[in-house]
Design a protein around this motif. Sequence first.
Motif, PDB file in Angstrom:
ATOM      1  N   ASN A   1     -14.220   7.096  -9.786  1.00 13.28           N
ATOM      2  CA  ASN A   1     -14.993   6.779 -10.975  1.00 13.28           C
ATOM      3  C   ASN A   1     -15.580   5.376 -10.884  1.00 13.28           C
ATOM      4  O   ASN A   1     -15.274   4.594  -9.977  1.00 13.28           O
ATOM      5  CB  ASN A   1     -14.127   6.927 -12.239  1.00 13.28           C
ATOM      6  CG  ASN A   1     -12.906   6.019 -12.213  1.00 13.28           C
ATOM      7  OD1 ASN A   1     -12.955   4.909 -11.700  1.00 13.28           O
ATOM      8  ND2 ASN A   1     -11.817   6.496 -12.783  1.00 13.28           N
ATOM      9  N   PHE A   2     -16.407   5.037 -11.851  1.00 14.71           N
ATOM     10  CA  PHE A   2     -17.157   3.784 -11.805  1.00 14.71           C
ATOM     11  C   PHE A   2     -16.241   2.571 -11.912  1.00 14.71           C
ATOM     12  O   PHE A   2     -16.511   1.518 -11.315  1.00 14.71           O
ATOM     13  CB  PHE A   2     -18.190   3.773 -12.936  1.00 14.71           C
ATOM     14  CG  PHE A   2     -19.056   2.553 -12.932  1.00 14.71           C
ATOM     15  CD1 PHE A   2     -20.112   2.442 -12.039  1.00 14.71           C
ATOM     16  CD2 PHE A   2     -18.826   1.516 -13.816  1.00 14.71           C
ATOM     17  CE1 PHE A   2     -20.916   1.315 -12.021  1.00 14.71           C
ATOM     18  CE2 PHE A   2     -19.625   0.387 -13.811  1.00 14.71           C
ATOM     19  CZ  PHE A   2     -20.671   0.284 -12.908  1.00 14.71           C
ATOM     20  N   PHE A   3     -15.146   2.680 -12.648  1.00 17.10           N
ATOM     21  CA  PHE A   3     -14.228   1.535 -12.798  1.00 17.10           C
ATOM     22  C   PHE A   3     -13.672   1.103 -11.450  1.00 17.10           C
ATOM     23  O   PHE A   3     -13.656  -0.087 -11.113  1.00 17.10           O
ATOM     24  CB  PHE A   3     -13.089   1.916 -13.751  1.00 17.10           C
ATOM     25  CG  PHE A   3     -12.007   0.868 -13.830  1.00 17.10           C
ATOM     26  CD1 PHE A   3     -12.190  -0.274 -14.597  1.00 17.10           C
ATOM     27  CD2 PHE A   3     -10.814   1.025 -13.126  1.00 17.10           C
ATOM     28  CE1 PHE A   3     -11.190  -1.247 -14.667  1.00 17.10           C
ATOM     29  CE2 PHE A   3      -9.822   0.060 -13.193  1.00 17.10           C
ATOM     30  CZ  PHE A   3     -10.002  -1.076 -13.960  1.00 17.10           C
ATOM     31  N   TRP A   4     -13.211   2.078 -10.655  1.00 14.35           N
ATOM     32  CA  TRP A   4     -12.633   1.722  -9.354  1.00 14.35           C
ATOM     33  C   TRP A   4     -13.704   1.265  -8.383  1.00 14.35           C
ATOM     34  O   TRP A   4     -13.462   0.370  -7.558  1.00 14.35           O
ATOM     35  CB  TRP A   4     -11.870   2.921  -8.782  1.00 14.35           C
ATOM     36  CG  TRP A   4     -10.608   3.199  -9.541  1.00 14.35           C
ATOM     37  CD1 TRP A   4     -10.344   4.265 -10.345  1.00 14.35           C
ATOM     38  CD2 TRP A   4      -9.442   2.369  -9.578  1.00 14.35           C
ATOM     39  NE1 TRP A   4      -9.089   4.161 -10.879  1.00 14.35           N
ATOM     40  CE2 TRP A   4      -8.508   3.005 -10.424  1.00 14.35           C
ATOM     41  CE3 TRP A   4      -9.092   1.153  -8.978  1.00 14.35           C
ATOM     42  CZ2 TRP A   4      -7.256   2.472 -10.689  1.00 14.35           C
ATOM     43  CZ3 TRP A   4      -7.839   0.620  -9.243  1.00 14.35           C
ATOM     44  CH2 TRP A   4      -6.937   1.277 -10.089  1.00 14.35           C
ATOM     45  N   ARG A   5     -14.884   1.824  -8.484  1.00 11.76           N
ATOM     46  CA  ARG A   5     -15.975   1.335  -7.637  1.00 11.76           C
ATOM     47  C   ARG A   5     -16.305  -0.113  -7.979  1.00 11.76           C
ATOM     48  O   ARG A   5     -16.565  -0.929  -7.092  1.00 11.76           O
ATOM     49  CB  ARG A   5     -17.210   2.229  -7.816  1.00 11.76           C
ATOM     50  CG  ARG A   5     -17.057   3.631  -7.242  1.00 11.76           C
ATOM     51  CD  ARG A   5     -18.273   4.482  -7.586  1.00 11.76           C
ATOM     52  NE  ARG A   5     -18.105   5.850  -7.098  1.00 11.76           N
ATOM     53  CZ  ARG A   5     -18.502   6.290  -5.919  1.00 11.76           C
ATOM     54  NH1 ARG A   5     -19.101   5.462  -5.090  1.00 11.76           N
ATOM     55  NH2 ARG A   5     -18.295   7.535  -5.549  1.00 11.76           N
TER      56      ARG A   5
END
Length: 357
Positions: free
Chosen positions: A83-87
Motif C-alpha cells: 500500500n501507499f503508506f509502506w511505499r
Amino acid sequence: MNGINKYRAVFINLLTAIGISLIANFNFFLIRLMPEPPGGYRGWMRQFMESDFILWMNFFFYLLFALIMLSILTSSMQRKKINFFWRGTICMAVAVVFYFLSPSFHHKTGEIFLLINGRNLFDPSVLTKLSFTLIITLLYGKIFQLIYQKQSVQLENELLKNENLQATYNTLINQINPHFFFNSLNSLSMLVREKYNEQALTYIDRLSETFRYIIQNGQSGGTTLEEELKFVDAYKYLLEVRYDGKLFFDIDVAPEYLGWTMPSLTIQPLIENIVKHNVITRKQPMRVSISTDSGSLLVRNPVYPKIHDGDPTGIGLQNLSHRYKLLTGRDITVTNDGQKFTVELPLTEPEKELELQ
C-alpha cells in the motif's frame, strides 16, 4: 501489450523525474543564466560558475533520486500488493540514504565531497532540495494510486458486467430450450400421427439444425446476419408446420448486410414474442416481415393482441434488449402504433467489430 504499457510508464516516470530535478536545481541554472556582474566573479563563485561538472552532477543526482522514488511509488502496484503508506516509508528511508550521499561543495576550497564525509552533516541546501523532491514524488505517487484505483474499479465493473451478461444470456437460453423443445415434439407427433412421413423427416432435419445452432452459438455471443438467417430459416419451418396456413414470413435482406454481425439468437425471441402475444388464425393469419434498412435489421408484424395480454413485449424482449446493449453498446428500438409492431436491431460492420475487440 503489457510490455508496451510498462515501457510507457518508465518513460513517463523519466520525464517527470527530469522535470523535478530541473526545478530542484533551479537556483544553479538561474545563477548560470544571470549576466556576469561588472567586477566579475571572485573566489569559489568563479570556480562554481566555470564548472559544468558541478552543475550536471547535481542535476543527475536529483534526477536519479526522483526516478527511484517514482519507481517505488508506481511500479508493480498490483503484483506486490504494497500500500501507499509502506511505499512512502521506503521512499523516506531512501531519502535519508541519499541525503548522506549527496554531493556538497566547499565554498572556500572549491572541494566537492559527499556530505557523509564532511565535518558538518547539516546542509540546508541539500535538505531543502531532497525534501522538495520527496514531497513532489509522494504527491505524484498518491495521484497515480488514485488513478490506478479508479481504473481497477472500472475494470472490475466491466468484469461484473460481462458476468452479468453471461448469466442473462444463459437464462435466456434456458428459457428457449424447454419451451421450444416441447412445442416441437408436439408438432412432430402430429406429423407422425397423420402419417406425413416426408414432412416428418424434413421436420426432424430442421429441428436438428435449430438445436445445433443453439448449442454451437449459445455461448459465442455474436454471429453474422447470414448465419442467423440460416437458423431462422430452419426455425420458421418448424413454426409454419405448427401454425399450418396461419403464419407466413417475408424475408428481404440486402446481400451487402449478410456479413455484418449481431448477437446470436436475436431474431428467435422476437418471433417467439410475436406468436406468444398475438391471435393467429386462418381468418387472421400472421405475416412477419424481416428486412434491412440503413444498417439495421427490421422485424415487423401486424398487431393482433390477445385478450387480457397485459405485457405485449414479454420478458424475452426485455432480456434481448438488455443483452443487445451489453454485447454491442447499442440499443434496439421498439415501436408499436397499435397497427404495426416493429423492432429495429442495429447491425455492426465487420471492421468496427474488430476495433471493438
